[in-house]
Design an enzyme around this catalytic site. Structure first.
Site, PDB file in Angstrom:
ATOM      1  N   GLU A  52      -3.725   1.782   0.783  1.00  0.00           N
ATOM      2  CA  GLU A  52      -2.815   2.909   0.629  1.00  0.00           C
ATOM      3  C   GLU A  52      -2.669   3.154  -0.855  1.00  0.00           C
ATOM      4  O   GLU A  52      -2.264   2.266  -1.598  1.00  0.00           O
ATOM      5  CB  GLU A  52      -1.436   2.574   1.204  1.00  0.00           C
ATOM      6  CG  GLU A  52      -1.329   2.713   2.702  1.00  0.00           C
ATOM      7  CD  GLU A  52       0.083   2.408   3.178  1.00  0.00           C
ATOM      8  OE1 GLU A  52       1.006   2.345   2.344  1.00  0.00           O
ATOM      9  OE2 GLU A  52       0.259   2.214   4.378  1.00  0.00           O
ATOM     10  N   ASP A  63      11.775   5.245  -1.234  1.00  0.00           N
ATOM     11  CA  ASP A  63      11.313   4.003  -1.842  1.00  0.00           C
ATOM     12  C   ASP A  63      12.408   3.260  -2.589  1.00  0.00           C
ATOM     13  O   ASP A  63      13.327   3.862  -3.129  1.00  0.00           O
ATOM     14  CB  ASP A  63      10.158   4.304  -2.805  1.00  0.00           C
ATOM     15  CG  ASP A  63       8.879   4.581  -2.053  1.00  0.00           C
ATOM     16  OD1 ASP A  63       8.422   3.677  -1.328  1.00  0.00           O
ATOM     17  OD2 ASP A  63       8.359   5.704  -2.152  1.00  0.00           O
ATOM     18  N   TYR A 178       2.366   3.730  11.632  1.00  0.00           N
ATOM     19  CA  TYR A 178       3.023   2.867  10.653  1.00  0.00           C
ATOM     20  C   TYR A 178       4.428   2.594  11.171  1.00  0.00           C
ATOM     21  O   TYR A 178       5.248   3.502  11.242  1.00  0.00           O
ATOM     22  CB  TYR A 178       3.056   3.597   9.312  1.00  0.00           C
ATOM     23  CG  TYR A 178       3.514   2.794   8.100  1.00  0.00           C
ATOM     24  CD1 TYR A 178       4.602   1.926   8.163  1.00  0.00           C
ATOM     25  CD2 TYR A 178       2.864   2.942   6.876  1.00  0.00           C
ATOM     26  CE1 TYR A 178       5.013   1.222   7.047  1.00  0.00           C
ATOM     27  CE2 TYR A 178       3.280   2.240   5.746  1.00  0.00           C
ATOM     28  CZ  TYR A 178       4.356   1.384   5.844  1.00  0.00           C
ATOM     29  OH  TYR A 178       4.785   0.699   4.743  1.00  0.00           O
TER      30      TYR A 178
END
Lengths: 280, 403
Positions: A52, A63, A178
């Site tokens: 990734e 994040d 994911y």
């Protein structure tokens, strides 16, 4: 899905081999373009099965601090979308097998022009996209053009994605799914493995896609526990490690923010160590 | 009023105003904002909810706020008859309380037990801390570390009200980073937390919800102007950061095509450089904080920092409904610089005995240009959306006065 991509091939090969996949995340251009490219090239040699590559963004809302700082370092060093795509193109000169997925946020892509972006990404050798802030409700924005261009569009399912919502998340997802192991941001809280395995099992009753688990995974033991499962419950198909890697980059910068000579070597060691978690 | 070609029907069921708005959030938040949308729709249909909100607006916030004929200012500028909508007289000193009362009632109704918010200048933070105290809910306010330093009186007010202040050092430590950090908190505490967004931006349903709660401003102006002058105003002026006070004033008039509408952005040190906060006049469409709208950004789609003398206006985005109203040309979006706002600030204080906040000082700076060009029977309403007590220290600094 009718696409047979590098991602599909890799997962089917690993299945035959009987082991899970290690997915590694780094931010393109962190801590600078040259070192970042060197790390990128070394990832497969050290045991990364899927890559990734983060497209840095000024406002990475999903994040945690480690990846935010990685984005800041890359942008301060002048990283752009064009440079990120060029990194992929150069990577493909020597590696035609390792699946590479670009991960990031929508605005830089929107600004680039989604149609042009998916075309250029495909040409550069990108296999899939993970774009955190484009939900299935907005599939026509990027997901459908990406599929059209021959890219996998990989979606995130989270602990808040219940059975009712899961089909919507799965609808146009391909390559792998994911699974976000915690409610929260990247690289902060450690996942509760038993809980994660149950959710992976729940998801696997609804899809034949490989399921990768990420967010908060930092050690080889966690990697092993997530792909191995237990006697009662199967493991995940893949594990994603990101913050732990970019934190290692951060820790190997000197006071001026310049990479220390041992940086790449230290990252390589970490990748090998993590990879040992799926090979035993 | 919901005729087919009305401008007041938006957004559509996916939260779009034209191509703007929408729901661009991470999957973890999707189920939450869908739940919020449903809860808000139900509350809207519930007369008890409206009754409680109206009671609080009247007896707690002090509504309706006055519509005041600024006689000396009108005379001084020598043109339009200028009215101030006195939203600075609300409890907590700005229009922010209108929205916070609505959202906290919704939080309570949804069974949420913890409140979070972002704030720039601290006006929204103070209003959130106020309603959280009133409803006995723990409250965390995210504020850029730079702003915590610049706005110490508001930081102290929030602490007195029982809120926890989290200075945000990530990114560049300003309002947009505070919003990022609030979103990070929300995604981590999905079960118990309600996020009170302060401006008419963010993922659907926030832009519509904040607008609805702020529209009390425009609805009152309609009634008050009918009472004072027997007709609707000819023009409306409001300042724009994210755009909540402006959309609150404008929205009830969107279908009255004879009413000219002006939104005034912060031009900072001038639109020609990068030191401004005028997303509509100096930005491009993009996606941030859950919605598509005009954003200050560079050639690679990275978000730029806004600059304004007013900490309440230096946000690099704008509510999506404003983005749409710009594109269709219904509202004129203009701008005023730091210097022009400071002049207007001083003028208002001396002529009207009202110290305005630096945010509406931008609106006033435009009124100063516009009013003299208009006839004496032209009725102009400006939203005086906040009072200037919080700004006296920074204004003194700009004027070179030591306190």
């Amino acid at each position: 899905m009718t696409i047979t991509s590098r991602i599909d091939r890799r997962f089917s090969d690993l299945k035959a081999e009987g082991r899970g996949a290690l997915v590694t995340f780094i931010t393109a251009g962190d801590p600078n373009l040259d070192i970042s490219f060197e790390i990128l090239k070394s990832l497969p040699k050290n045991g990364a099965d899927v890559i990734e590559l983060g497209m840095p963004f000024s406002d990475p809302m999903a994040d945690g601090p480690a990846i935010q700082l990685a984005s800041e370092r890359a942008l301060a060093g002048g990283q752009t979308m064009a440079k990120t795509l060029d990194m992929v193109r150069r990577f493909r000169e020597d590696d035609d097998d390792t699946p590479l997925v670009l991960m990031g946020y929508y605005n830089p892509i929107y600004h680039y022009g989604p149609e042009q972006f998916v075309k250029d990404a495909k040409t550069a050798g990108v296999d899939g996209l993970i774009v955190v802030d484009v939900p299935p409700e907005a599939d026509e924005e990027l997901c459908l053009p990406a599929i059209q261009a021959g890219l996998n569009f990989i979606r995130l399912a989270t602990p808040t994605t219940d059975d009712e919502r899961l089909p919507k998340v799965l609808e146009n997802t391909s390559g792998f799914l994911y699974y976000v192991s915690v409610t929260g941001i990247t690289g902060v809280n450690a996942p509760d493995i038993a809980d994660v395995l149950q959710n992976v099992a729940r998801i696997k009753t609804k899809t034949s896609l490989p399921v990768a688990v990420g967010f908060g995974v930092k050690s080889a033991e966690q990697v092993r526990a997530i792909v191995s499962g237990t006697d009662e419950i199967a493991g995940a198909d893949a594990v994603v490690v990101g913050s732990a890697i970019v934190r290692t980059i951060e820790e190997n910068l000197d006071e001026q923010g310049q990479p220390k000579s041992e940086l790449v070597e230290t990252v390589n060691k970490l990748i090998s160590e993590l990879a040992s978690g799926i090979r035993t | 009023m919901t005729t087919a070609n009305s401008l007041m029907n938006g957004p559509d069921d996916r939260g779009h105003f034209g191509k703007y708005g929408g729901r661009f959030v991470a999957e973890t938040l999707m189920p939450l904002i869908l739940e919020l949308e449903q809860a808000y729709d139900e509350a809207n249909q519930d007369p008890e909810f409206q009754k409680e909100l109206n009671y609080l607006l009247t007896h707690y916030a002090g509504r309706p706020s006055a519509l005041y004929h600024a006689e000396r200012l009108s005379e001084h500028l020598g043109g339009a008859k200028i009215y101030f909508k006195r939203d600075e007289l609300n409890h907590t000193g700005s229009h922010k309380i209108n929205n916070c009362l609505g959202q906290i009632l919704l939080a309570k109704r949804m069974g949420k037990t913890r409140i979070i918010a972002e704030t720039g200048a601290g006006q929204h933070g103070v209003a959130v801390a106020t309603v959280a105290a009133r409803f006995n809910l723990p409250c965390t306010v995210f504020m850029g570390a730079t702003d915590v330093e610049r706005q110490s009186p508001n930081v102290f007010r929030m602490k007195l009200l029982g809120a926890e202040i989290r200075p945000v050092t990530s990114g560049r430590g300003t309002l947009k980073d505070a919003m990022n950090e609030a979103l990070r908190d929300w995604v981590t505490n999905v079960d118990d937390t309600f996020y009170i967004i302060g401006t008419a931006a963010g993922p659907h349903p926030y832009p519509a919800m904040v607008r609805d709660f702020q529209s009390v401003i425009g609805r009152e102006v309609r009634e008050q102007m009918m009472e004072a002058e027997g007709r609707l105003p000819d023009s409306l002026v409001a300042c724009i950061g994210g755009g909540s006070n402006a959309i609150g004033l404008f929205h009830p008039f969107l279908d009255d095509r004879d009413v000219d509408i002006y939104g005034v952005e912060a031009a900072g040190r001038g639109l020609e450089g990068n030191e401004h906060a005028a997303s509509l006049n100096g930005g491009e469409p993009g996606v941030l904080h859950g919605n598509r709208t005009y954003l200050l950004q560079d050639d690679d789609g990275q978000i730029l920092e806004g600059h304004s003398i007013s900490a309440g206006l230096d946000y690099p985005g704008i509510g999506p409904e404003h983005a749409w109203l710009k594109d269709i040309g219904r509202v004129n979006y203009v701008s005023a610089t730091d210097v022009e706002a400071l002049d207007a600030f001083k003028m208002c204080s001396k002529l009207e005995g009202i110290i305005p906040a630096l945010e509406p000082s931008h609106a006033l700076a435009y009124v100063k240009q516009l009013a003299p060009t208009l006839p004496k029977d032209h009725l102009l309403v400006m939203n005086l959306c906040g009072r200037g007590d919080k700004d006296v220290f920074s204004v003194a600094e700009h004027l070179g006065v030591e306190m």
